[in-house]
Motif scaffolding. Structure first.
Motif, short mmCIF file in Angstrom:
data_model
loop_
_atom_site.label_atom_id
_atom_site.label_comp_id
_atom_site.label_asym_id
_atom_site.label_seq_id
_atom_site.Cartn_x
_atom_site.Cartn_y
_atom_site.Cartn_z
N TYR A 59 -52.73 62.43 -26.87
CA TYR A 59 -53.57 61.24 -26.75
C TYR A 59 -53.87 60.97 -25.28
N PHE A 114 -55.78 57.89 -22.71
CA PHE A 114 -56.13 56.48 -22.69
C PHE A 114 -56.78 56.12 -21.35
N TYR A 167 -56.82 52.52 -19.20
CA TYR A 167 -56.35 51.15 -19.09
C TYR A 167 -57.07 50.48 -17.93
N LEU A 179 -55.62 47.88 -22.53
CA LEU A 179 -56.16 49.12 -23.09
C LEU A 179 -57.67 49.00 -23.27
N ARG A 187 -59.10 54.81 -26.29
CA ARG A 187 -58.19 55.94 -26.48
C ARG A 187 -58.94 57.09 -27.14
N GLU A 193 -58.04 60.85 -29.25
CA GLU A 193 -57.09 61.79 -29.82
C GLU A 193 -57.65 63.19 -29.61
N PHE A 236 -57.03 52.95 -14.87
CA PHE A 236 -56.05 54.03 -14.89
C PHE A 236 -56.27 54.90 -16.12
N ARG A 250 -50.49 60.65 -22.92
CA ARG A 250 -49.25 60.35 -23.63
C ARG A 250 -48.45 61.64 -23.78
N LEU A 302 -46.13 57.34 -21.19
CA LEU A 302 -47.44 57.49 -20.59
C LEU A 302 -47.30 57.99 -19.17
N PHE A 345 -49.54 58.20 -15.88
CA PHE A 345 -50.76 57.59 -15.35
C PHE A 345 -51.30 58.35 -14.15
#
Lengths: 113, 112
Positions: free
Chosen positions: B33, B35, B37, B47, B50, B52, B91, B95, B100, B102
């Motif tokens: 995953y 993301f 942020y 958040l 996201r 996948e 950011f 995952r 996480l 970053f």
């Protein structure tokens, strides 16, 4: 909307003192985390916690740090003897079982003087 | 070890325009995953979106969309119709099992 709550929002402590940062994760979340962000730098993972034990911890999370879930709602980070370099923003996060994303609290700004 | 790189420390955009923030990552995993942020001046981590990795379709959330290039290990964020409230640090995060990782962040300024 449920949210992760952290207290206090700002804590000032003297070097060498113990400090406890508190978090109330979202109620049906079972995975809990602490992250740290030194001012102007990236967010760094400290520790993950599940089923009343640490799942994973980073190199930053040394013997001066500990975590605890003292009851069914709180999740705490303790720093035993604070150093100047512990000054940072500390974020608590939680996640649902099977959930893909972690939800962050608003952070606690820790200042060590 | 997995790494996340954001090569743009700062970006700026005019209100109502579109801006793209870059992110690359390194992993040997095939399913994961990613993301984005947002961190406004209040410093809360919010958040934005996201993705996948096993999904071919790029994720979209209102004015925010991603360009996910799995082979290139690239995950950029496009903000359309930029608003003053979009000004923040952004950011990118990967995952890794249950934590996480970053990137160093991109500070976005929005000019009226």
């Amino acid at each position: 909307e449920p949210e992760v709550t952290q207290t206090p929002s700002h804590q000032v402590t003297q070097m060498g003192q113990e400090v406890i940062l508190r978090c109330v994760p979202i109620s049906n979340h079972l995975y809990f985390y602490w992250y740290r962000q030194i001012l102007g730098q990236k967010v760094e993972f400290l520790v993950s916690f599940y089923n009343n034990e640490i799942s994973e911890k980073s190199e930053i999370f040394d013997d001066q740090f500990s975590v605890e879930r003292p009851d069914g709602s709180n999740f705490t980070l303790k720093i035993r003897s604070t150093k100047l370099e512990d000054s940072a923003m500390y974020f608590c996060a939680s996640r649902l079982p099977g959930g893909t994303e972690a939800f962050f609290g608003q952070g606690t700004r820790l200042t060590v003087v | 070890a997995q790494t996340v790189t954001q090569s743009q420390p700062e970006m700026s955009v005019q209100e109502a325009e579109t801006v793209t923030l870059s992110c690359t990552y390194d992993t040997s995993e095939s399913d994961y995953y990613l993301f984005w942020y947002k961190q406004p001046p209040s410093r809360q981590m919010i958040l934005v979106i996201r993705q996948e990795a096993y999904k071919q379709q790029n994720a979209t959330e209102n004015r925010f969309s991603v360009n996910f290039q799995k082979a290139a290990k690239s995950f950029s964020l496009k903000i359309s119709d930029s608003q003053l409230g979009d000004a923040a640090m952004y950011f990118c995060a990967y995952r890794d099992f249950d934590k996480l990782i970053f990137g160093t962040g991109t500070r976005l300024q929005v000019f009226p």
